[in-house]
Enzyme design. Sequence first.
Site, short mmCIF file in Angstrom:
data_model
loop_
_atom_site.label_atom_id
_atom_site.label_comp_id
_atom_site.label_asym_id
_atom_site.label_seq_id
_atom_site.Cartn_x
_atom_site.Cartn_y
_atom_site.Cartn_z
N HIS A 163 0.69 -0.58 -0.31
CA HIS A 163 0.25 -0.18 0.01
C HIS A 163 0.75 1.36 -0.08
O HIS A 163 0.36 2.48 0.06
CB HIS A 163 -0.86 0.07 1.38
CG HIS A 163 -1.72 -0.86 1.14
ND1 HIS A 163 -1.37 -2.45 2.12
CD2 HIS A 163 -2.78 -2.01 0.72
CE1 HIS A 163 -2.46 -3.47 2.37
NE2 HIS A 163 -3.16 -3.06 1.33
S1 FES Z 1 1.77 -0.71 3.71
FE1 FES Z 1 0.21 -1.76 4.48
S2 FES Z 1 1.56 -3.68 4.52
FE2 FES Z 1 2.70 -2.62 4.51
#
Ligand code: FES
Length: 204
Positions: A163
Amino acid sequence: MTDTTAAAADAIDPSRRNWIAITAGVSACGAAAVAVPFVSSFAPSERARAAGAPVQVDISAIKPGEKLTVEWRGKPVWIVRRTKEQLEALKKLDPLLADPNSDRKAYPTPAYAKNEWRSSKPEYLVVVGICSHLGCSPSDKFTPGAQPSLPDDWAGGFLCPCHGSTFDLAGRVFKNKPAPDNLEVPPYMYLSDTVLLIGEDKKA
Ligand code: FES
């Protein structure tokens, strides 16, 4: 954990299980990001390791700018030998970081690593290589400068592919990212100049 969160965590479990494969592939991420192969030479037996036994690691072969990954309690622990330039770059990042002094409590930083380097010895970073958001293993992005998914003034660090959370070379998370906390610093101590013990410190 809510059902939704649990489901999300389950969904990314393959990434978690595949951390060895992920870290083995990091050399493709940048010329300076040279990964030393996963080692288990000093590791205790499988049974002892599963029980959480400390792991001894010979760090003598890690060159400046390289990272060694070892397993402790089923988790990847990264040992990064930072260059002088990389250490110098850390000093300028505080305003960009969510928790520059590691004051948050989710993953309490041991007293010997609660400093500007986030480590017992400035040269060697020792952190658990699991993102504090949903458990993916971030990728090495040691090469400074503009590149995909990173800011133009990137100083070197780690990018979580799941993410987009970013961490500096002290494992500190940048502001306004999904990951709520810095990377965890495990208990560790030096048995000699070249041998680390992961999983135990002087106070343990
Ligand atoms: S940013 Fe979501 S698991 Fe690392």
